[in-house]
Scaffold this motif. Sequence first.
Motif, PDB file in Angstrom:
ATOM      1  N   PHE A 198     -19.581   4.188  -3.350  1.00 19.35           N
ATOM      2  CA  PHE A 198     -19.726   3.576  -2.030  1.00 19.35           C
ATOM      3  C   PHE A 198     -18.578   2.620  -1.728  1.00 19.35           C
ATOM      4  N   SER A 199     -18.011   1.974  -2.729  1.00 20.08           N
ATOM      5  CA  SER A 199     -16.829   1.145  -2.494  1.00 20.08           C
ATOM      6  C   SER A 199     -15.676   1.995  -1.974  1.00 20.08           C
ATOM      7  N   LEU A 200     -15.451   3.139  -2.622  1.00 23.11           N
ATOM      8  CA  LEU A 200     -14.386   4.037  -2.170  1.00 23.11           C
ATOM      9  C   LEU A 200     -14.642   4.524  -0.748  1.00 23.11           C
ATOM     10  N   ALA A 201     -15.892   4.868  -0.452  1.00 21.24           N
ATOM     11  CA  ALA A 201     -16.220   5.378   0.882  1.00 21.24           C
ATOM     12  C   ALA A 201     -16.039   4.309   1.956  1.00 21.24           C
ATOM     13  N   VAL A 202     -16.487   3.087   1.666  1.00 21.67           N
ATOM     14  CA  VAL A 202     -16.353   2.000   2.641  1.00 21.67           C
ATOM     15  C   VAL A 202     -14.888   1.667   2.859  1.00 21.67           C
TER      16      VAL A 202
END
Length: 310
Positions: free
Chosen positions: A280-284
């Motif tokens: 989710f860090s990468l996606a955000v």
Amino acid sequence: MTNDETRGWLLGLVGVAVFGLTLPMTRLATGSLDAPQLSPWFVTWARAAIAGGLSLAYLWATRSPWPQRAHRGPLALAVLGNVIGFPLLLGWALRHVTASHAAVFTALLPLATAAVAAWLLHQRARLGFWLFAGLGSALVMVYSLLRAHQMGQGFGLSWADTLLVGAVLAAALGYVGGTRVTPALGAERVISWVCALALPVTVPGALLTWPDHAVSASAWLGLAYVAVFSMWAGFFAWFRGLALGGALRVSQLQLLQPFISIAAAVPLLGERLDALTLVFSLAVVASVFVGRRLGATPASPSLPTTKALT
């Protein structure tokens, strides 16, 4: 790439690294719910009071003139958002969640700042920006729901996550306040005046909330870091890097900040890297990157510098 551009990138990287440690160092200062250290109230007041003392020395050494009447409103907004709102809400949230968890939420700060600027400064933004701002926000909400379910709390936004959302909004409001006076005062003087003008509140606040119990040396170290570096000294490397290397190019280094926070939390706090947080860090961060590419229109030249006020 010229020597100035290279120095700009290096200084920008130093600034991002400094600010990337803010979350784990704040968690170190406040402790967890099971092992509390310094009160988030005390951390909020004390970090700003220490930075305010350093700011007074800097303003005196540079013979900086007093802000004019027109500057006081935006500076007051920066005080409320960056000196009080962001660190206080973040400190209480970090009593309940890990620094890695908080990093997913604070990754939205660049988009939140741009959105608030579009609202308060009447800057137009393209549809693509708003779509990716919405996507980034939705990703953070999905992460919160999945994390709550993973911890056996059902599907719902936890109290700590609500505090993190408030911290992001408070920081964004404060950044825009600082942005409005940066062309007139200069970036370094903005943060110094923000910290100095808050001293009549932060010094009494720190004294009234001084801890009455034993506190570990590591908690005091965390406080010292966020006071000297996160609240003040880190700005000088960041602002100089933006000036030398170009704000539009160097500001892209901000996308590394959540990952620095997550990586630093492992040795500093003993946190464990997990796939859900990393994905989710990468996606955000990807949504922030694309959203900024499609973003504002022309944005204020000083706006990229505001991300450093963490």
